[in-house]
Motif scaffolding. Structure first.
Motif, PDB file in Angstrom:
ATOM      1  N   CYS A  27       3.779   1.862   1.927  1.00  7.21           N
ATOM      2  CA  CYS A  27       4.075   0.291   1.641  1.00  7.21           C
ATOM      3  C   CYS A  27       2.749  -0.216   2.538  1.00  7.21           C
ATOM      4  O   CYS A  27       2.203  -1.303   2.142  1.00  7.21           O
ATOM      5  N   ARG A  30       0.369  -0.533   0.138  1.00  7.04           N
ATOM      6  CA  ARG A  30       0.813  -1.527  -1.180  1.00  7.04           C
ATOM      7  C   ARG A  30       0.423  -2.884  -0.563  1.00  7.04           C
ATOM      8  O   ARG A  30      -0.121  -3.862  -1.513  1.00  7.04           O
ATOM      9  N   PHE A  31       0.308  -3.171   0.953  1.00  8.14           N
ATOM     10  CA  PHE A  31       0.055  -4.493   1.161  1.00  8.14           C
ATOM     11  C   PHE A  31      -1.425  -4.580   1.926  1.00  8.14           C
ATOM     12  O   PHE A  31      -1.318  -5.018   3.177  1.00  8.14           O
ATOM     13  N   GLY A  32      -2.208  -4.459   1.111  1.00 10.10           N
ATOM     14  CA  GLY A  32      -3.540  -4.750   1.492  1.00 10.10           C
ATOM     15  C   GLY A  32      -4.345  -3.460   2.412  1.00 10.10           C
ATOM     16  O   GLY A  32      -5.217  -3.817   3.058  1.00 10.10           O
ATOM     17  N   TRP A  39       2.049  -1.832   9.891  1.00 10.22           N
ATOM     18  CA  TRP A  39       3.214  -1.951   8.792  1.00 10.22           C
ATOM     19  C   TRP A  39       4.322  -1.690   9.644  1.00 10.22           C
ATOM     20  O   TRP A  39       5.455  -2.294   9.696  1.00 10.22           O
ATOM     21  N   ALA A  48       8.610  -8.013   8.094  1.00 12.52           N
ATOM     22  CA  ALA A  48       8.996  -6.899   6.708  1.00 12.52           C
ATOM     23  C   ALA A  48      10.114  -6.551   6.862  1.00 12.52           C
ATOM     24  O   ALA A  48      11.111  -6.379   7.801  1.00 12.52           O
ATOM     25  N   LEU A  65      10.841  -4.730  -1.899  1.00  8.06           N
ATOM     26  CA  LEU A  65       9.467  -4.859  -1.522  1.00  8.06           C
ATOM     27  C   LEU A  65       9.152  -6.088  -2.601  1.00  8.06           C
ATOM     28  O   LEU A  65       8.318  -6.941  -1.976  1.00  8.06           O
ATOM     29  N   GLU A  69       7.861  -9.540  -1.593  1.00  6.27           N
ATOM     30  CA  GLU A  69       6.395  -9.955  -2.081  1.00  6.27           C
ATOM     31  C   GLU A  69       6.417 -11.216  -2.864  1.00  6.27           C
ATOM     32  O   GLU A  69       5.812 -12.174  -2.699  1.00  6.27           O
ATOM     33  N   CYS A  73       6.236 -12.988   1.004  1.00 12.94           N
ATOM     34  CA  CYS A  73       6.305 -12.257   2.394  1.00 12.94           C
ATOM     35  C   CYS A  73       6.608 -13.261   3.484  1.00 12.94           C
ATOM     36  O   CYS A  73       5.964 -12.693   4.639  1.00 12.94           O
TER      37      CYS A  73
END
Length: 84
Positions: A27, A30-32, A39, A48, A65, A69, A73
């Motif tokens: 995760c 995946r988010f940068g 996270w 989140a 997710l 997204e 977000c």
């Protein structure tokens, strides 16, 4: 015969997304490429999605997710509300 055997390839990907779960490291990546710790802070603060627990395993549904997204977000918990 399984469901995926009769579905086109692009539909099979959607079916598999519903069954796929990511751990905190995946995760975060995946988010940068944020850290796992960051996270977990996002999850703890309600910014989140909350995980699904399988015994001791903590995982996030890929479909949840993707939905979060695609919605920008946005934080999931309302400000000023007390965590139950």
């Amino acid at each position: 015969m399984s469901d995926s055997a009769v579905l086109p390839a692009d539909a099979r990907a959607d079916v598999n997304a519903d069954r796929r779960f990511l751990d905190a490291d995946e995760c975060a990546e995946r988010f940068g490429g944020i850290s796992k710790r960051h996270w977990n802070r996002l999850v703890d603060s309600g910014r989140a999605p909350q995980p699904t627990r399988f015994g001791r395993l903590v995982r996030w549904s890929l479909s949840t997710l993707v939905e979060w997204e695609s919605g920008g977000c946005r934080p999931l918990r309302q400000p000023g509300r007390v965590k139950p």
